[in-house]
Design an enzyme around this catalytic site. Structure first.
Site, PDB file in Angstrom:
ATOM      1  N   LYS A  80       6.614  -9.940   0.349  1.00  0.00           N
ATOM      2  CA  LYS A  80       6.238  -8.526   0.295  1.00  0.00           C
ATOM      3  C   LYS A  80       4.798  -8.308   0.740  1.00  0.00           C
ATOM      4  O   LYS A  80       4.402  -7.171   1.017  1.00  0.00           O
ATOM      5  CB  LYS A  80       6.458  -7.954  -1.108  1.00  0.00           C
ATOM      6  CG  LYS A  80       5.523  -8.437  -2.189  1.00  0.00           C
ATOM      7  CD  LYS A  80       5.881  -7.822  -3.539  1.00  0.00           C
ATOM      8  CE  LYS A  80       4.950  -8.291  -4.654  1.00  0.00           C
ATOM      9  NZ  LYS A  80       3.579  -7.829  -4.484  1.00  0.00           N
ATOM     10  N   ASP A  81       4.000  -9.383   0.827  1.00  0.00           N
ATOM     11  CA  ASP A  81       2.611  -9.276   1.261  1.00  0.00           C
ATOM     12  C   ASP A  81       2.426  -9.562   2.742  1.00  0.00           C
ATOM     13  O   ASP A  81       1.290  -9.564   3.234  1.00  0.00           O
ATOM     14  CB  ASP A  81       1.730 -10.249   0.460  1.00  0.00           C
ATOM     15  CG  ASP A  81       1.649  -9.894  -1.009  1.00  0.00           C
ATOM     16  OD1 ASP A  81       1.810  -8.704  -1.343  1.00  0.00           O
ATOM     17  OD2 ASP A  81       1.435 -10.810  -1.819  1.00  0.00           O
ATOM     18  N   THR A 122      -2.532   0.294 -11.511  1.00  0.00           N
ATOM     19  CA  THR A 122      -1.868  -0.294 -10.357  1.00  0.00           C
ATOM     20  C   THR A 122      -2.621   0.101  -9.099  1.00  0.00           C
ATOM     21  O   THR A 122      -3.249   1.159  -9.056  1.00  0.00           O
ATOM     22  CB  THR A 122      -0.398   0.152 -10.232  1.00  0.00           C
ATOM     23  OG1 THR A 122       0.218  -0.534  -9.139  1.00  0.00           O
ATOM     24  CG2 THR A 122      -0.266   1.647 -10.004  1.00  0.00           C
ATOM     25  N   ARG A 126       3.511   2.442  -3.935  1.00  0.00           N
ATOM     26  CA  ARG A 126       4.919   2.597  -4.341  1.00  0.00           C
ATOM     27  C   ARG A 126       5.045   2.736  -5.843  1.00  0.00           C
ATOM     28  O   ARG A 126       5.701   3.674  -6.350  1.00  0.00           O
ATOM     29  CB  ARG A 126       5.741   1.387  -3.867  1.00  0.00           C
ATOM     30  CG  ARG A 126       7.169   1.339  -4.446  1.00  0.00           C
ATOM     31  CD  ARG A 126       7.848   0.018  -4.169  1.00  0.00           C
ATOM     32  NE  ARG A 126       7.181  -1.116  -4.775  1.00  0.00           N
ATOM     33  CZ  ARG A 126       7.418  -1.559  -6.021  1.00  0.00           C
ATOM     34  NH1 ARG A 126       8.295  -0.952  -6.797  1.00  0.00           N
ATOM     35  NH2 ARG A 126       6.782  -2.616  -6.485  1.00  0.00           N
ATOM     36  N   ARG A 127       4.451   1.807  -6.596  1.00  0.00           N
ATOM     37  CA  ARG A 127       4.564   1.854  -8.049  1.00  0.00           C
ATOM     38  C   ARG A 127       3.958   3.135  -8.609  1.00  0.00           C
ATOM     39  O   ARG A 127       4.536   3.760  -9.517  1.00  0.00           O
ATOM     40  CB  ARG A 127       3.892   0.624  -8.665  1.00  0.00           C
ATOM     41  CG  ARG A 127       4.689  -0.651  -8.471  1.00  0.00           C
ATOM     42  CD  ARG A 127       3.898  -1.886  -8.863  1.00  0.00           C
ATOM     43  NE  ARG A 127       4.709  -3.099  -8.810  1.00  0.00           N
ATOM     44  CZ  ARG A 127       4.232  -4.314  -8.624  1.00  0.00           C
ATOM     45  NH1 ARG A 127       2.914  -4.497  -8.465  1.00  0.00           N
ATOM     46  NH2 ARG A 127       5.035  -5.362  -8.589  1.00  0.00           N
ATOM     47  N   ARG A 144      -6.553  -4.379  -9.794  1.00  0.00           N
ATOM     48  CA  ARG A 144      -6.270  -5.477  -8.878  1.00  0.00           C
ATOM     49  C   ARG A 144      -6.600  -6.795  -9.544  1.00  0.00           C
ATOM     50  O   ARG A 144      -7.147  -6.851 -10.636  1.00  0.00           O
ATOM     51  CB  ARG A 144      -7.081  -5.311  -7.585  1.00  0.00           C
ATOM     52  CG  ARG A 144      -6.471  -4.324  -6.583  1.00  0.00           C
ATOM     53  CD  ARG A 144      -6.971  -4.591  -5.181  1.00  0.00           C
ATOM     54  NE  ARG A 144      -6.731  -5.969  -4.780  1.00  0.00           N
ATOM     55  CZ  ARG A 144      -7.545  -6.636  -3.986  1.00  0.00           C
ATOM     56  NH1 ARG A 144      -8.650  -6.085  -3.524  1.00  0.00           N
ATOM     57  NH2 ARG A 144      -7.275  -7.887  -3.667  1.00  0.00           N
ATOM     58  N   THR A 149      -5.565 -12.025 -14.408  1.00  0.00           N
ATOM     59  CA  THR A 149      -6.647 -11.039 -14.437  1.00  0.00           C
ATOM     60  C   THR A 149      -6.129  -9.670 -14.844  1.00  0.00           C
ATOM     61  O   THR A 149      -6.736  -8.978 -15.671  1.00  0.00           O
ATOM     62  CB  THR A 149      -7.322 -10.954 -13.056  1.00  0.00           C
ATOM     63  OG1 THR A 149      -7.890 -12.222 -12.738  1.00  0.00           O
ATOM     64  CG2 THR A 149      -8.404  -9.891 -13.040  1.00  0.00           C
ATOM     65  N   ARG A 150      -5.003  -9.269 -14.291  1.00  0.00           N
ATOM     66  CA  ARG A 150      -4.460  -7.954 -14.624  1.00  0.00           C
ATOM     67  C   ARG A 150      -3.979  -7.906 -16.072  1.00  0.00           C
ATOM     68  O   ARG A 150      -4.168  -6.896 -16.763  1.00  0.00           O
ATOM     69  CB  ARG A 150      -3.341  -7.594 -13.647  1.00  0.00           C
ATOM     70  CG  ARG A 150      -3.888  -7.119 -12.306  1.00  0.00           C
ATOM     71  CD  ARG A 150      -2.796  -6.703 -11.363  1.00  0.00           C
ATOM     72  NE  ARG A 150      -2.259  -7.833 -10.627  1.00  0.00           N
ATOM     73  CZ  ARG A 150      -1.229  -7.762  -9.795  1.00  0.00           C
ATOM     74  NH1 ARG A 150      -0.601  -6.615  -9.609  1.00  0.00           N
ATOM     75  NH2 ARG A 150      -0.817  -8.835  -9.148  1.00  0.00           N
ATOM     76  N   CYS A 235       0.305   0.187   4.888  1.00  0.00           N
ATOM     77  CA  CYS A 235      -0.044  -0.183   3.522  1.00  0.00           C
ATOM     78  C   CYS A 235      -0.287   1.027   2.628  1.00  0.00           C
ATOM     79  O   CYS A 235      -0.344   0.893   1.400  1.00  0.00           O
ATOM     80  CB  CYS A 235      -1.267  -1.090   3.516  1.00  0.00           C
ATOM     81  SG  CYS A 235      -2.699  -0.365   4.354  1.00  0.00           S
TER      82      CYS A 235
END
Length: 302
Positions: A80-81, A122, A126-127, A144, A149-150, A235
């Site tokens: 997906k990246d 986020t 999309r989210r 991010r 970390t998140r 993006c």
């Protein structure tokens, strides 16, 4: 054969995925594989959304350069990246079997359980759009960093909740969070898939990777990436797509959204695998045709 040099980003999740690929290659060929960590711009810049500073290429361009310079023989990616249009000289050679494609909600038992005005962390357009469509009262705050970390930022109160890919959490052995239904949060194109790229024309490496390629995953992800290409999405685009292939048929679901979630155009089809590519193009055209000028204007060439 010489030791294969496998390039990867250095995050815990990227390394876990690189080890999955190495293990699969060793099991299939009894070949020596060396993992080479390549630091990407996306890893270095953590204070801004990727869409503001270059998009998905920030995860891939350094790995592409290492391939083209022959410092590595293959690169491992969360598919997906990976940019819809690959760099010249780079090809997608194989994919591992796909994992859980859903997103998991961290910080609350359900979307309904989030308090009024909750801060949802986020940096995914999309989210953000999908969650705002369900809960217009929530406040989106940038979040991010790698998975740990998140999670730490949520625990520290920087946001009340976030969404993370179930596949990544599972690969890291993290059971936290509640999986959201696909009817509410359809995944990003290629979510849950780990792919391998190599140099175009490197037949020896391509042959090694072909032995570990999961064809249904590969075919599904290529259809989802085709949908992105048909939309001319970038993006900044809020796009979701998911293809399931079984018994020679493809069930495909997709949607495009305004950033604030106020408009959501979705569609689906169930067709033979032979007809699926044309149906993907037709679905993209249909959704753009049904969209408002504001939503349609977010996609290239419209």
């Amino acid at each position: 054969m010489k030791t294969l040099k496998l390039g990867t980003r250095g995050s815990p999740l990227a390394l876990a995925q690189a080890h999955m690929v190495r293990d699969a290659l060793v099991a299939a060929h009894d070949v020596a594989v060396e993992i080479v960590v390549v630091v990407t711009t996306g890893d270095r810049v953590q204070d801004r959304p990727l869409a503001e500073i270059g998009g998905k290429a920030l995860w891939t361009k350094e790995l592409d350069a290492a391939l083209l310079d022959q410092r590595i023989d293959l690169a491992v990616h969360s598919m997906k990246d990976v940019e819809t249009r690959l760099a010249d000289g780079i090809v997608i050679a194989a994919m591992l079997p796909r994992a859980d494609v859903r997103d998991r909600l961290i910080g609350a038992a359900s979307l309904e359980a989030l308090p009024e005005g909750a801060r949802l962390g986020t940096s995914s357009p999309r989210r953000a759009a999908q969650l705002l469509g369900e809960r217009p009262d929530i406040v989106i705050v940038p979040l991010r960093g790698n998975v740990a970390t998140r999670l730490a930022k949520i625990a520290a109160g920087e946001a009340d909740a976030t969404l993370l890919a179930a596949a990544g959490l599972d690969r890291l052995g993290i059971a936290e969070g509640v999986a959201l239904p696909l009817s509410t949060v359809l995944p990003a194109p290629a979510q849950g898939a780990v792919g391998m790229t190599c140099r175009e024309g490197d037949d020896a490496v391509a042959a090694l990777l072909a032995a570990i390629d999961d064809v249904p995953t590969h075919s599904a992800v290529l259809l989802e990436r085709r949908f992105l290409a048909a939309l001319a999405a970038d993006c900044h685009s809020s796009v979701a797509a998911y293809a399931q292939i079984e018994g020679g048929r493809v069930v495909f679901r997709a949607e495009i959204l305004l950033p604030d979630g106020s408009e959501r155009q979705g569609g689906a089809f169930d067709r033979s695998a032979e007809d699926a590519a044309a149906e993907v193009d037709a679905l993209a055209a249909y959704l753009l045709g049904a969209a408002s000028p504001e939503l349609r204007g977010l996609f290239g060439g419209q």
